[in-house]
Design a protein around this motif. Structure first.
Motif, PDB file in Angstrom:
ATOM      1  N   SER A   1       0.834  -1.198   0.000  1.00  0.00           N
ATOM      2  CA  SER A   1       0.000   0.000   0.000  1.00  0.00           C
ATOM      3  C   SER A   1       0.865   1.242   0.000  1.00  0.00           C
ATOM      4  N   VAL A   2       0.316   2.316  -0.545  1.00  0.00           N
ATOM      5  CA  VAL A   2       0.930   3.642  -0.479  1.00  0.00           C
ATOM      6  C   VAL A   2      -0.173   4.624  -0.106  1.00  0.00           C
ATOM      7  N   VAL A   3       0.156   5.559   0.803  1.00  0.00           N
ATOM      8  CA  VAL A   3      -0.817   6.533   1.289  1.00  0.00           C
ATOM      9  C   VAL A   3      -0.190   7.915   1.221  1.00  0.00           C
ATOM     10  N   ALA A   4      -0.921   8.890   0.655  1.00  0.00           N
ATOM     11  CA  ALA A   4      -0.485  10.287   0.634  1.00  0.00           C
ATOM     12  C   ALA A   4      -1.133  11.002   1.808  1.00  0.00           C
ATOM     13  N   ASN A   5      -0.336  11.412   2.787  1.00  0.00           N
ATOM     14  CA  ASN A   5      -0.854  12.078   3.982  1.00  0.00           C
ATOM     15  C   ASN A   5      -1.185  13.539   3.692  1.00  0.00           C
ATOM     16  N   PRO A   6      -2.105  14.132   4.442  1.00  0.00           N
ATOM     17  CA  PRO A   6      -2.446  15.548   4.227  1.00  0.00           C
ATOM     18  C   PRO A   6      -1.268  16.496   4.406  1.00  0.00           C
ATOM     19  N   ASP A   7      -0.267  16.118   5.223  1.00  0.00           N
ATOM     20  CA  ASP A   7       0.887  16.993   5.431  1.00  0.00           C
ATOM     21  C   ASP A   7       1.940  16.868   4.345  1.00  0.00           C
ATOM     22  N   GLY A   8       1.664  16.085   3.304  1.00  0.00           N
ATOM     23  CA  GLY A   8       2.588  15.939   2.189  1.00  0.00           C
ATOM     24  C   GLY A   8       3.486  14.731   2.276  1.00  0.00           C
ATOM     25  N   THR A   9       3.631  14.142   3.464  1.00  0.00           N
ATOM     26  CA  THR A   9       4.459  12.956   3.597  1.00  0.00           C
ATOM     27  C   THR A   9       3.730  11.743   3.039  1.00  0.00           C
ATOM     28  N   LEU A  10       4.451  10.635   2.935  1.00  0.00           N
ATOM     29  CA  LEU A  10       3.914   9.410   2.365  1.00  0.00           C
ATOM     30  C   LEU A  10       4.148   8.250   3.320  1.00  0.00           C
ATOM     31  N   LEU A  11       3.259   7.271   3.267  1.00  0.00           N
ATOM     32  CA  LEU A  11       3.450   6.003   3.962  1.00  0.00           C
ATOM     33  C   LEU A  11       3.479   4.882   2.937  1.00  0.00           C
ATOM     34  N   LEU A  12       4.472   4.040   3.035  1.00  0.00           N
ATOM     35  CA  LEU A  12       4.626   2.900   2.155  1.00  0.00           C
ATOM     36  C   LEU A  12       4.733   1.662   3.039  1.00  0.00           C
ATOM     37  N   SER A  13       3.983   0.619   2.716  1.00  0.00           N
ATOM     38  CA  SER A  13       4.045  -0.595   3.525  1.00  0.00           C
ATOM     39  C   SER A  13       4.102  -1.812   2.620  1.00  0.00           C
ATOM     40  N   GLY A  14       4.655  -2.891   3.175  1.00  0.00           N
ATOM     41  CA  GLY A  14       4.790  -4.122   2.411  1.00  0.00           C
ATOM     42  C   GLY A  14       5.416  -5.210   3.255  1.00  0.00           C
ATOM     43  N   THR A  15       6.003  -6.187   2.593  1.00  0.00           N
ATOM     44  CA  THR A  15       6.592  -7.320   3.287  1.00  0.00           C
ATOM     45  C   THR A  15       7.962  -7.635   2.702  1.00  0.00           C
ATOM     46  N   GLN A  16       8.768  -8.330   3.491  1.00  0.00           N
ATOM     47  CA  GLN A  16      10.044  -8.825   3.016  1.00  0.00           C
ATOM     48  C   GLN A  16      10.239 -10.251   3.506  1.00  0.00           C
ATOM     49  N   SER A  17      10.997 -11.014   2.745  1.00  0.00           N
ATOM     50  CA  SER A  17      11.316 -12.385   3.141  1.00  0.00           C
ATOM     51  C   SER A  17      12.725 -12.703   2.682  1.00  0.00           C
ATOM     52  N   ASP A  18      13.380 -13.558   3.433  1.00  0.00           N
ATOM     53  CA  ASP A  18      14.740 -13.989   3.120  1.00  0.00           C
ATOM     54  C   ASP A  18      14.665 -15.295   2.346  1.00  0.00           C
ATOM     55  N   PRO A  19      15.048 -15.301   1.071  1.00  0.00           N
ATOM     56  CA  PRO A  19      14.920 -16.527   0.280  1.00  0.00           C
ATOM     57  C   PRO A  19      15.835 -17.646   0.755  1.00  0.00           C
ATOM     58  N   ASN A  20      16.793 -17.337   1.619  1.00  0.00           N
ATOM     59  CA  ASN A  20      17.732 -18.351   2.091  1.00  0.00           C
ATOM     60  C   ASN A  20      17.335 -18.962   3.425  1.00  0.00           C
ATOM     61  N   GLN A  21      16.203 -18.508   3.989  1.00  0.00           N
ATOM     62  CA  GLN A  21      15.738 -19.048   5.254  1.00  0.00           C
ATOM     63  C   GLN A  21      14.541 -19.956   5.043  1.00  0.00           C
ATOM     64  N   SER A  22      14.367 -20.873   5.965  1.00  0.00           N
ATOM     65  CA  SER A  22      13.204 -21.749   5.904  1.00  0.00           C
ATOM     66  C   SER A  22      11.968 -20.971   6.340  1.00  0.00           C
ATOM     67  N   LEU A  23      10.826 -21.429   5.909  1.00  0.00           N
ATOM     68  CA  LEU A  23       9.575 -20.757   6.232  1.00  0.00           C
ATOM     69  C   LEU A  23       9.141 -21.106   7.642  1.00  0.00           C
ATOM     70  N   PRO A  24       8.348 -20.276   8.329  1.00  0.00           N
ATOM     71  CA  PRO A  24       7.835 -18.982   7.858  1.00  0.00           C
ATOM     72  C   PRO A  24       8.824 -17.855   8.128  1.00  0.00           C
ATOM     73  N   ASN A  25       8.908 -16.929   7.201  1.00  0.00           N
ATOM     74  CA  ASN A  25       9.891 -15.846   7.366  1.00  0.00           C
ATOM     75  C   ASN A  25       9.434 -14.515   6.793  1.00  0.00           C
ATOM     76  N   ILE A  26       8.138 -14.331   6.590  1.00  0.00           N
ATOM     77  CA  ILE A  26       7.649 -13.076   6.032  1.00  0.00           C
ATOM     78  C   ILE A  26       7.493 -12.046   7.142  1.00  0.00           C
ATOM     79  N   GLN A  27       8.080 -10.877   6.943  1.00  0.00           N
ATOM     80  CA  GLN A  27       8.011  -9.790   7.912  1.00  0.00           C
ATOM     81  C   GLN A  27       7.362  -8.570   7.261  1.00  0.00           C
ATOM     82  N   THR A  28       6.670  -7.779   8.066  1.00  0.00           N
ATOM     83  CA  THR A  28       6.012  -6.562   7.593  1.00  0.00           C
ATOM     84  C   THR A  28       6.914  -5.365   7.827  1.00  0.00           C
TER      85      THR A  28
END
Length: 332
Positions: free
Chosen positions: A160-187
């Protein structure tokens, strides 16, 4: 369906994908699908936006005079971000593909409050790409700015991406390490300046199961500058509050917490004027005594949940919409 926006005269438009119109000479996985509803919920129109390749629409926003949609198009491993302008009557006004080497998935959109510019977030080659473009000349000019956010060695996805009223932005998502065993998804959540410079980045730890639901996350800024994040963790929804500087302040897991459902998938957040927020998602309601449900259509209902929280993460009320023997999922 993956995205929804309100129509100016009432009702809504939703976007996603369908393979119902696939023909023998169409090798693609599916086509982008748009559907508009009247204020009373009746169908206004629907249309397909596709090519002989695989196409999917992932997000839609109202841009002041028409809808802006994004998604991806392509064949095999080569996918490119697609952006299109669609009128409230369903007419395609313009479209453009942003080609890159490898695959790139257009996934999130936001309009600036004055509707003069739009933000497009996508992920490709393990990183996240964010750009801002002039809405009046969306395809004929270069981006006003673009940035790539990449953590070496990690697979990054944007949600997601959000444009705040003060002009700043928020960006969110996930990351995972392909070299680690599951579960490994982080926000992760990033707060950005008006031109995309990183102000802070917070990683919300906790092992997640590897399913499509784990990629669903969003973040919104409250009136006092704090940031609320929703995400899925180990088959439960979770709401996290960050300070205005990105530090962890509080968190609440939404399973068996007195909200009348046994499992939960977090969906969309909406800030409320009193400093609290509303949360839409999907839940599993046990219709028998606690601990006796075994997950069959006879004892559980998968439906839509709507909850209202105050600024301290305390639930004010909760509603569940579903019927025994049905399964309904909501994300927006």
């Amino acid at each position: 369906m993956d995205g929804v926006a309100l129509r100016p005269g009432g009702g809504f438009m939703a976007v996603g994908f369908t393979n119902s119109f696939q023909q023998a000479n169409d090798p693609g996985f599916g086509d982008g699908f748009l559907v508009a509803a009247q204020p009373n919920g009746q169908l206004a129109w629907d249309r397909v936006l596709g090519s002989p390749d695989s196409d999917q629409l992932t997000a839609v926003v109202w841009a002041g005079s028409s809808f802006l949609v994004t998604g991806y198009t392509g064949a095999g491993p080569e996918l490119d971000t697609l952006v299109a302008w669609v009128g409230d009557d369903g007419a395609l006004q313009a479209s453009h593909v942003f080609p890159v080497a490898g695959s790139q998935f257009g996934y999130a959109l936001a309009m600036r409050p004055d509707n003069t510019r739009y933000l497009l977030a996508s992920f490709h080659q393990g990183g996240v790409w964010l750009m801002e473009r002039d809405a009046s000349t969306p395809f004929t000019t270069n981006a006003l700015w673009s940035k790539v956010y990449d953590v070496p060695g990690m697979n990054e996805r944007v949600a997601s991406v959000v444009a705040n009223p003060d002009g700043t932005l928020l960006l969110s998502g996930t990351q995972s390490d392909p070299n680690q065993s599951l579960p490994n998804i982080q926000t992760w959540v990033m707060k950005l300046s008006a031109v995309g410079d990183q102000l802070w980045r917070t990683l919300i730890v906790g092992g997640n199961q590897l399913t499509d639901y784990e990629y669903e996350t969003t973040a919104v800024q409250l009136a006092d500058g704090r940031v609320v994040v929703n995400r899925n963790r180990n088959d439960c929804g979770q709401v996290v509050v960050l300070t205005a500087q990105g530090a962890l302040e509080a968190q609440r897991t939404l399973c068996n917490t007195g909200l009348a459902f046994a499992a939960y998938k977090a969906g969309t957040l909406l800030p409320e004027p009193d400093g609290g927020f509303s949360l839409l998602g999907s839940g599993i309601l046990c219709t028998l005594a606690p601990g006796t449900c075994i997950g069959t259509p006879d004892d559980t209902v998968v439906g839509i949940t709507l909850s209202r929280f105050d600024a301290s993460l305390q639930p004010l009320w909760h509603r569940f919409y579903g019927n025994l023997g049905t399964q309904v999922f909501a994300g927006t």
